[in-house]
Design an enzyme around this catalytic site. Structure first.
Site, PDB file in Angstrom:
ATOM      1  N   LYS A  90       4.874 -15.913  -0.362  1.00  0.00           N
ATOM      2  CA  LYS A  90       3.897 -14.818  -0.373  1.00  0.00           C
ATOM      3  C   LYS A  90       4.168 -13.948   0.834  1.00  0.00           C
ATOM      4  O   LYS A  90       4.334 -14.442   1.947  1.00  0.00           O
ATOM      5  CB  LYS A  90       2.477 -15.409  -0.284  1.00  0.00           C
ATOM      6  CG  LYS A  90       1.380 -14.386  -0.345  1.00  0.00           C
ATOM      7  CD  LYS A  90       0.951 -14.108  -1.775  1.00  0.00           C
ATOM      8  CE  LYS A  90       0.190 -12.801  -1.924  1.00  0.00           C
ATOM      9  NZ  LYS A  90       1.032 -11.610  -2.112  1.00  0.00           N
ATOM     10  N   GLN A 111       5.563 -14.773   8.587  1.00  0.00           N
ATOM     11  CA  GLN A 111       4.644 -14.937   7.460  1.00  0.00           C
ATOM     12  C   GLN A 111       4.366 -16.411   7.160  1.00  0.00           C
ATOM     13  O   GLN A 111       3.269 -16.772   6.744  1.00  0.00           O
ATOM     14  CB  GLN A 111       5.267 -14.253   6.231  1.00  0.00           C
ATOM     15  CG  GLN A 111       4.302 -13.991   5.106  1.00  0.00           C
ATOM     16  CD  GLN A 111       3.481 -12.723   5.312  1.00  0.00           C
ATOM     17  OE1 GLN A 111       4.010 -11.698   5.695  1.00  0.00           O
ATOM     18  NE2 GLN A 111       2.193 -12.812   5.069  1.00  0.00           N
ATOM     19  N   LYS A 114       1.683 -17.459   9.618  1.00  0.00           N
ATOM     20  CA  LYS A 114       0.460 -16.703   9.336  1.00  0.00           C
ATOM     21  C   LYS A 114      -0.232 -17.255   8.089  1.00  0.00           C
ATOM     22  O   LYS A 114      -1.425 -17.510   8.089  1.00  0.00           O
ATOM     23  CB  LYS A 114       0.839 -15.234   9.117  1.00  0.00           C
ATOM     24  CG  LYS A 114      -0.326 -14.324   8.821  1.00  0.00           C
ATOM     25  CD  LYS A 114       0.126 -12.945   8.374  1.00  0.00           C
ATOM     26  CE  LYS A 114       1.107 -12.329   9.335  1.00  0.00           C
ATOM     27  NZ  LYS A 114       1.312 -10.889   9.087  1.00  0.00           N
ATOM     28  N   LYS A 126       9.196 -12.266   2.391  1.00  0.00           N
ATOM     29  CA  LYS A 126       9.092 -10.832   2.708  1.00  0.00           C
ATOM     30  C   LYS A 126      10.233 -10.120   2.006  1.00  0.00           C
ATOM     31  O   LYS A 126      11.284 -10.732   1.744  1.00  0.00           O
ATOM     32  CB  LYS A 126       9.207 -10.618   4.220  1.00  0.00           C
ATOM     33  CG  LYS A 126       8.643  -9.303   4.716  1.00  0.00           C
ATOM     34  CD  LYS A 126       7.135  -9.329   4.918  1.00  0.00           C
ATOM     35  CE  LYS A 126       6.580  -7.965   5.224  1.00  0.00           C
ATOM     36  NZ  LYS A 126       5.168  -8.030   5.639  1.00  0.00           N
ATOM     37  N   GLY A 165       2.032  -5.364  -0.609  1.00  0.00           N
ATOM     38  CA  GLY A 165       2.462  -4.150   0.089  1.00  0.00           C
ATOM     39  C   GLY A 165       2.757  -4.412   1.557  1.00  0.00           C
ATOM     40  O   GLY A 165       2.462  -5.472   2.094  1.00  0.00           O
ATOM     41  N   ASP A 166       3.375  -3.456   2.187  1.00  0.00           N
ATOM     42  CA  ASP A 166       3.576  -3.430   3.639  1.00  0.00           C
ATOM     43  C   ASP A 166       3.866  -1.963   3.955  1.00  0.00           C
ATOM     44  O   ASP A 166       3.487  -1.075   3.157  1.00  0.00           O
ATOM     45  CB  ASP A 166       4.723  -4.364   4.054  1.00  0.00           C
ATOM     46  CG  ASP A 166       4.852  -4.532   5.573  1.00  0.00           C
ATOM     47  OD1 ASP A 166       4.019  -5.236   6.148  1.00  0.00           O
ATOM     48  OD2 ASP A 166       5.765  -3.952   6.186  1.00  0.00           O
ATOM     49  N   THR A 209      -6.586  -6.130   5.896  1.00  0.00           N
ATOM     50  CA  THR A 209      -5.832  -6.349   7.139  1.00  0.00           C
ATOM     51  C   THR A 209      -6.574  -5.716   8.317  1.00  0.00           C
ATOM     52  O   THR A 209      -6.772  -6.359   9.366  1.00  0.00           O
ATOM     53  CB  THR A 209      -4.405  -5.787   7.012  1.00  0.00           C
ATOM     54  OG1 THR A 209      -3.815  -6.324   5.832  1.00  0.00           O
ATOM     55  CG2 THR A 209      -3.562  -6.157   8.217  1.00  0.00           C
ATOM     56  N   ASN A 240      -2.409   2.226   6.191  1.00  0.00           N
ATOM     57  CA  ASN A 240      -3.425   1.318   5.655  1.00  0.00           C
ATOM     58  C   ASN A 240      -4.149   0.539   6.749  1.00  0.00           C
ATOM     59  O   ASN A 240      -5.385   0.522   6.811  1.00  0.00           O
ATOM     60  CB  ASN A 240      -2.739   0.364   4.656  1.00  0.00           C
ATOM     61  CG  ASN A 240      -3.659  -0.741   4.205  1.00  0.00           C
ATOM     62  OD1 ASN A 240      -3.735  -1.791   4.818  1.00  0.00           O
ATOM     63  ND2 ASN A 240      -4.406  -0.490   3.149  1.00  0.00           N
ATOM     64  N   SER A 385      -5.043 -11.307  -0.243  1.00  0.00           N
ATOM     65  CA  SER A 385      -4.042 -11.411  -1.317  1.00  0.00           C
ATOM     66  C   SER A 385      -4.157 -12.784  -1.982  1.00  0.00           C
ATOM     67  O   SER A 385      -4.069 -12.909  -3.213  1.00  0.00           O
ATOM     68  CB  SER A 385      -2.630 -11.243  -0.761  1.00  0.00           C
ATOM     69  OG  SER A 385      -2.288  -9.878  -0.683  1.00  0.00           O
TER      70      SER A 385
HETATM   71  P1  NDP Z   1       1.660   2.101   6.269  1.00  0.00           P
HETATM   72  O1  NDP Z   1       2.955   2.490   5.683  1.00  0.00           O
HETATM   73  O2  NDP Z   1       0.412   2.302   5.485  1.00  0.00           O
HETATM   74  O3  NDP Z   1       1.452   2.824   7.683  1.00  0.00           O
HETATM   75  C1  NDP Z   1       2.382   2.656   8.706  1.00  0.00           C
HETATM   76  C2  NDP Z   1       2.001   3.554   9.871  1.00  0.00           C
HETATM   77  O4  NDP Z   1       2.821   3.229  10.992  1.00  0.00           O
HETATM   78  C3  NDP Z   1       2.228   5.015   9.583  1.00  0.00           C
HETATM   79  O5  NDP Z   1       1.309   5.767  10.332  1.00  0.00           O
HETATM   80  C4  NDP Z   1       3.656   5.230  10.074  1.00  0.00           C
HETATM   81  O6  NDP Z   1       3.946   6.570  10.441  1.00  0.00           O
HETATM   82  C5  NDP Z   1       3.669   4.357  11.296  1.00  0.00           C
HETATM   83  N1  NDP Z   1       5.035   3.874  11.528  1.00  0.00           N
HETATM   84  C6  NDP Z   1       5.806   3.166  10.667  1.00  0.00           C
HETATM   85  N2  NDP Z   1       7.017   2.909  11.204  1.00  0.00           N
HETATM   86  C7  NDP Z   1       6.994   3.469  12.423  1.00  0.00           C
HETATM   87  C8  NDP Z   1       7.927   3.562  13.467  1.00  0.00           C
HETATM   88  N3  NDP Z   1       9.150   3.008  13.361  1.00  0.00           N
HETATM   89  N4  NDP Z   1       7.561   4.209  14.607  1.00  0.00           N
HETATM   90  C9  NDP Z   1       6.326   4.760  14.725  1.00  0.00           C
HETATM   91  N5  NDP Z   1       5.388   4.716  13.756  1.00  0.00           N
HETATM   92  C10 NDP Z   1       5.721   4.080  12.630  1.00  0.00           C
HETATM   93  O7  NDP Z   1       1.827   0.561   6.681  1.00  0.00           O
HETATM   94  P2  NDP Z   1       0.714  -0.525   6.986  1.00  0.00           P
HETATM   95  O8  NDP Z   1      -0.462   0.110   7.628  1.00  0.00           O
HETATM   96  O9  NDP Z   1       0.534  -1.332   5.764  1.00  0.00           O
HETATM   97  O10 NDP Z   1       1.476  -1.472   8.034  1.00  0.00           O
HETATM   98  C11 NDP Z   1       1.395  -1.248   9.450  1.00  0.00           C
HETATM   99  C12 NDP Z   1       1.760  -2.532  10.171  1.00  0.00           C
HETATM  100  O11 NDP Z   1       0.865  -3.580   9.769  1.00  0.00           O
HETATM  101  C13 NDP Z   1       3.174  -3.090   9.888  1.00  0.00           C
HETATM  102  O12 NDP Z   1       3.659  -3.735  11.045  1.00  0.00           O
HETATM  103  C14 NDP Z   1       2.913  -4.124   8.814  1.00  0.00           C
HETATM  104  O13 NDP Z   1       3.926  -5.108   8.753  1.00  0.00           O
HETATM  105  C15 NDP Z   1       1.605  -4.704   9.314  1.00  0.00           C
HETATM  106  N6  NDP Z   1       0.823  -5.423   8.313  1.00  0.00           N
HETATM  107  C16 NDP Z   1       0.423  -4.804   7.169  1.00  0.00           C
HETATM  108  C17 NDP Z   1      -0.333  -5.503   6.243  1.00  0.00           C
HETATM  109  C18 NDP Z   1      -0.895  -4.847   5.034  1.00  0.00           C
HETATM  110  O14 NDP Z   1      -1.708  -5.494   4.364  1.00  0.00           O
HETATM  111  N7  NDP Z   1      -0.560  -3.607   4.720  1.00  0.00           N
HETATM  112  C19 NDP Z   1      -0.623  -6.942   6.425  1.00  0.00           C
HETATM  113  C20 NDP Z   1      -0.240  -7.461   7.727  1.00  0.00           C
HETATM  114  C21 NDP Z   1       0.484  -6.721   8.606  1.00  0.00           C
HETATM  115  P3  NDP Z   1       4.836   7.456   9.430  1.00  0.00           P
HETATM  116  O15 NDP Z   1       3.945   7.767   8.299  1.00  0.00           O
HETATM  117  O16 NDP Z   1       5.240   8.640  10.243  1.00  0.00           O
HETATM  118  O17 NDP Z   1       6.021   6.598   9.052  1.00  0.00           O
END
Ligand code: NDP
Length: 454
Positions: A90, A111, A114, A126, A165-166, A209, A240, A385
């Site tokens: 997962k 993961q 976690k 992943k 998603g991620d 999250t 997100n 999830s």
């Molecule tokens: P989204 O794609 O919804 O949002 C990502 C955000 O981070 C955007 O604002 C993006 O900006 C920014 N970002 C991404 N890559 C970079 C980078 N290299 N440098 C600077 N800014 C960056 O992703 P999520 O919100 O889902 O995920 C965010 C984090 O949370 C990740 O580390 C993910 O692994 C972690 N996470 C997510 C979960 C989930 O349920 N979604 C669960 C657990 C952890 P831009 O739009 O400009 O790319």
């Protein structure tokens, strides 16, 4: 033990060259659990660390698709099936140009621990691709997702591997992938989580999250008799996790001053209220615009571009009480960590995975702040999830309140597991060791039960 750790890391680096994020994630875990390995020679005899750091399976494949101009395009797809000791694989799918094998192996490795912490029966995995959804039309994203699933479908299933998603994968991408699986297999099953509410999704999954990270911060604060009421907070990212972190901080009476994207960040001295948050959600989820538009719309905000090659990120250099890094890995370096401390931040709860570099983590630990590492603090997403999978199996949906209560209970239990592991192994207040140890022991004991194929 330090010889064993050095030897072990030498093997990891030799065997997995050019994968610095994977080395970083493994190093943190082996350092945390070395006290456990010392006390329990059975884990070392059964080569648990050697086995747990080797993926059970790595799938890597070509993803060809056609863009809107009719040109052929090709990306690389991956699924890392890391560990299935305590349940089916997962973990999320990431679509971002930076994606490579090492980054996905680090995420899959994290993961495993976690998922173990969530109390639910889920192994770790992943996947994703170096495809960049930014600037692509809906049709291009759809064609990519269809092509991606035309290979991935062979490897997943409701009792085998259930992606979510991620970064770069939200409801739109999950929808395209789900429909492709259904068409190929003629089967309506819960092979993905993060689905839409009309077609098997769970209430609170999009929020989980971010909400969970804030619940975790609240639990840490409660150990000092405090709450989030009136606390000022720095949030990075505007996707997100950042959006629902902001919402829950507002619910609990705090004030969020910043959000960002990969171009820069906004600082809003008046705080991001619900109306401004709705603007961010529309900007990022519907119009897919850039965060500088926020500062054009609201005069209380200032936009600053972020230079990724600079020695620190100005977002982390503002007076505040709490920080919620919610963008990506290694977004807080040691200098940023020092800036946070000197600006008064004493709560850091990681919504992102591994957002703080090891030297930065050391700064937090030395200063004895309330530091909740991602594998504990952001586990609410995968926990819900897991609840989505349960609802799919039962062909039933829980109410919003029921899911939120379960999420809250799980975050409390994760916090408690970290605290208890810290107390048991004499590292009270260190949530990094607490999370790694608590997550590790459950998986390691199961691997012992299963013998060599565990
Ligand atoms: P989204 O794609 O919804 O949002 C990502 C955000 O981070 C955007 O604002 C993006 O900006 C920014 N970002 C991404 N890559 C970079 C980078 N290299 N440098 C600077 N800014 C960056 O992703 P999520 O919100 O889902 O995920 C965010 C984090 O949370 C990740 O580390 C993910 O692994 C972690 N996470 C997510 C979960 C989930 O349920 N979604 C669960 C657990 C952890 P831009 O739009 O400009 O790319």
């Amino acid at each position: 033990m330090s010889d064993y750790v050095a030897d072990f890391m030498g093997h990891i680096k030799a065997k997995n060259p050019s994968e610095p994020e994977f080395h970083q994630a493994v190093q943190e875990v082996i350092e945390s659990v070395s006290v456990v390995l010392e006390k329990h020679p059975e884990y070392r005899n059964a080569k648990i660390m050697e086995r747990i750091s080797e993926p059970e399976r790595v799938i890597m494949f070509r993803v060809p698709w056609v863009d809107d101009q009719g040109n052929y395009q090709v990306n690389r797809g991956f699924r890392i099936e890391m560990n299935s000791a305590i349940g089916p694989y997962k973990g999320g799918l990431r679509l971002h140009p930076s994606v490579n094998l090492g980054i996905l192996k680090f995420l899959a490795f994290e993961q495993v621990f976690k998922n173990s912490l969530t109390t639910l029966p889920m192994g770790g995995g992943k996947g994703g691709s170096d495809f960049d959804p930014k600037g692509k039309s809906d049709n291009e994203v759809m064609r990519f997702c269809q092509s991606f699933m035309m290979e991935l479908y062979r490897h997943i299933g409701p009792n085998t591997d259930i992606p979510a998603g991620d970064i770069g994968v939200g409801g739109r991408e999950i929808g395209y992938m789900f429909a492709t699986y259904k068409k190929i297999k003629i089967e309506y099953t819960g092979i993905l989580t993060g689905k839409g509410l009309n077609w098997g999704g769970s209430l609170i999954r999009p929020e989980a999250t971010g909400y969970g990270t804030v619940y975790f911060a609240a639990e840490m604060l409660a150990t000092r008799g405090e709450t989030l009421e009136g606390k000022t907070c720095l949030v990075s990212g505007s996707g997100n996790v950042a959006q629902y972190t902001t919402e829950k901080v507002l619910d609990l009476g705090g004030k969020v001053l910043t959000v960002s994207d990969s171009g820069g960040y906004i600082f809003d001295a008046d705080g991001i209220d619900r109306e401004k948050l709705a603007f961010i959600m529309d900007l990022k989820n519907v119009r897919r615009g850039r965060i500088n538009e926020y500062a054009e719309k609201f005069s209380s905000a200032k936009y600053t571009a972020i230079d990724p090659s600079a020695d620190c990120n100005p977002l982390w250099n503002h007076k505040a009480d709490c920080a919620f890094p919610s963008a990506t890995q290694n977004e807080i370096n040691a200098k940023d960590a020092k800036n946070l401390i000197s600006n008064g931040v004493y709560v850091v709860a990681e919504g992102a995975n591994m957002p703080t570099v090891p030297d930065g983590v050391d700064v937090f630990l030395q200063n004895k702040i309330l530091y909740g590492p991602g594998k504990a603090a952001n586990a609410g997403g995968v926990a819900v999830s897991g609840l989505e999978m349960s609802q799919n199996s039962m062909r039933y949906s829980w109410s919003r309140e029921e899911v939120d209560n379960k999420l809250h209970g799980i975050m409390k239990s994760i916090h408690q597991s970290c605290v208890e592991a810290g107390e048991k192994y004499n590292c009270q207040g260190n949530y990094v060791n607490g999370a790694n140890i608590a997550g590790f022991v459950k998986v390691a004991d199961t691997m012992l039960d299963h013998g060599i194929f565990g």
